[in-house]
Design an enzyme around this catalytic site. Structure first.
Site, PDB file in Angstrom:
ATOM      1  N   ASP A 125       0.821  -1.215   0.000  1.00  7.87           N
ATOM      2  CA  ASP A 125       0.000   0.000   0.000  1.00  7.87           C
ATOM      3  C   ASP A 125       0.850   1.258   0.000  1.00  7.87           C
ATOM      4  O   ASP A 125       2.051   1.202   0.257  1.00  7.87           O
ATOM      5  CB  ASP A 125      -0.889   0.011   1.259  1.00  7.87           C
ATOM      6  CG  ASP A 125      -2.092  -0.886   1.080  1.00  7.87           C
ATOM      7  OD1 ASP A 125      -2.682  -0.874  -0.016  1.00  7.87           O
ATOM      8  OD2 ASP A 125      -2.436  -1.598   2.041  1.00  7.87           O
ATOM      9  N   TYR A 165       6.583  -9.762   6.944  1.00  5.88           N
ATOM     10  CA  TYR A 165       6.370  -8.324   7.133  1.00  5.88           C
ATOM     11  C   TYR A 165       6.724  -7.964   8.571  1.00  5.88           C
ATOM     12  O   TYR A 165       6.505  -8.762   9.491  1.00  5.88           O
ATOM     13  CB  TYR A 165       4.907  -7.945   6.904  1.00  5.88           C
ATOM     14  CG  TYR A 165       4.510  -7.803   5.463  1.00  5.88           C
ATOM     15  CD1 TYR A 165       4.764  -6.625   4.763  1.00  5.88           C
ATOM     16  CD2 TYR A 165       3.850  -8.832   4.802  1.00  5.88           C
ATOM     17  CE1 TYR A 165       4.385  -6.476   3.433  1.00  5.88           C
ATOM     18  CE2 TYR A 165       3.460  -8.693   3.469  1.00  5.88           C
ATOM     19  CZ  TYR A 165       3.732  -7.513   2.799  1.00  5.88           C
ATOM     20  OH  TYR A 165       3.347  -7.367   1.492  1.00  5.88           O
TER      21      TYR A 165
END
Lengths: 255, 255
Positions: A52, A110
């Protein structure tokens, strides 16, 4: 035709993610512009995941096809000369012809960084989520253990991307603290849309006492996004590791 | 009237230094806007040094006068709510009435950060000087010892600010390496204009073999700016420590 895999590193602050809308500045569009100049023909790059806007990558993998004869090990310097300073290509390798940065990916990690202090740190303004109230890292770590395993993660995803199934396998979820920085490291075979950020937000709810640390299994079973924590801001999120077989796997796991 | 000293930390990337031209965005102007709102009257802040555009501060001291009755320990949160995320006030204390952030300063330390790697790091794009060729840190450290002492530093300053004398006392000049980051830490009773950056550039010339490590005493004596190294870019420079007597000294030296 050659199929080349690149290892990248980027500060995502200025970008609308890897690839999103047509008119926004994205990492993919910026990289493709440099690749097109170096290769001498239009290049389309495949990224290892949709990140994003504002999300960073300590490691990221992309691949592209070309007939250009430049040796792979010359590509990083050639591309970095054309790329802006917030994107760097650190390595490149000739991959198997069927290698695909997203489809060949075995698992990804992540890391969500939380700067936990009463006073924010200007040097982490766009690089970590500033959380001024004290956090209970132990409680968060206890709750995080419930994320590990093969589970339905519908309760911690945002609707927006189509996906066949909301079942994923989480291999680990580590909560570590170093000074004022809290790091939430999660490795899975795949991530649903906003899953890493919703998991982090859910652990913040645990620290705040809004969710009990052992309520997570029940909340996952309920598959109701409204019962878990918020999707925390993108600036704290980093893609930190990614695994493949073969030469690309060796390139991506090197220090 | 109260005389309040603030401890600040800022990422200088977006700013034209502490205070320079009238129409540029400066750290001082940004801070004064927040102080004026919190104090309810126009506030002028005195900074501990003129930092150039793009220079950062891990620690910086400023003082201002006010009749506002807000307790000093409430100021950081009140100001940070109004300041942009790249500036933070970390502490505040009531100072003696004759305290002045620049005139009362006993000594200061600047650190110049050099990211030394073939491939640049996007996360240091505006935070360190990217230097791709191998550096000889040992040779630089050997040369740096010649900077220590009370000397005339006219050879490593840019003309631009008036000063009575170009003699300063350098207390230490340390060269340390941690992974790919080289840090040049210099402490002095005062710095001439661009002195920290010209010293760093001169040490780079030493590493490049353009100046011998033991030629520095002669070059300083010659007082000729053209014979020393370049003024390296501001993005690598940080104000890292500052010393005062009394309560402000205790505030500025706390971890």
């Amino acid at each position: 035709m050659r199929n080349i895999a690149l290892r990248l590193r980027y500060d995502g602050t200025r970008y609308h993610g890897w690839q999103e809308q047509k008119n926004d500045v994205t990492v993919a569009a910026t990289l493709q512009k440099a690749l097109t100049r170096v290769c001498g023909h239009p290049v389309k790059a495949v990224g290892c995941g949709r990140t994003d806007a504002g999300v960073h990558a300590e490691r990221y993998c992309a691949n592209f096809k070309t007939d250009a004869r430049i040796p792979a090990d010359r590509l990083p310097l050639a591309l970095n000369a054309l790329l802006p300073p917030d994107i760097a290509v650190t390595d490149a390798v000739d991959a198997d012809e069927d290698f695909n940065a997203i489809l060949s990916c075995l698992k990804k990690e992540y890391t969500y960084k939380i700067y936990n202090s009463r006073i924010r740190d200007p040097f982490y303004a766009d690089r970590a989520y500033f959380y001024p109230a004290p956090l209970n890292a132990e409680l968060m770590a206890r709750a995080a253990r419930h994320f590990v395993g093969t589970r339905d993660f519908a309760a911690v995803r945002s609707v927006g991307t189509e996906t066949k199934t909301t079942v994923r396998t989480v291999y680990w979820y580590e909560v570590t603290q170093s000074g004022r920085m809290l790091e939430l490291r999660v490795c899975a075979d795949g991530f649903l849309y906003n899953m890493a950020r919703a998991m982090a937000g859910t652990l913040l709810y645990v620290s705040e006492g809004k969710i009990g640390p052992d309520e997570l299994p029940g909340l996952l079973e309920a598959r109701d996004r409204r019962l878990t924590g918020p999707t925390v801001p993108p600036c704290g999120l980093y893609m930190t590791r990614i695994w493949y077989d073969g030469p690309v796997g060796r390139m991506m796991s090197a220090d």
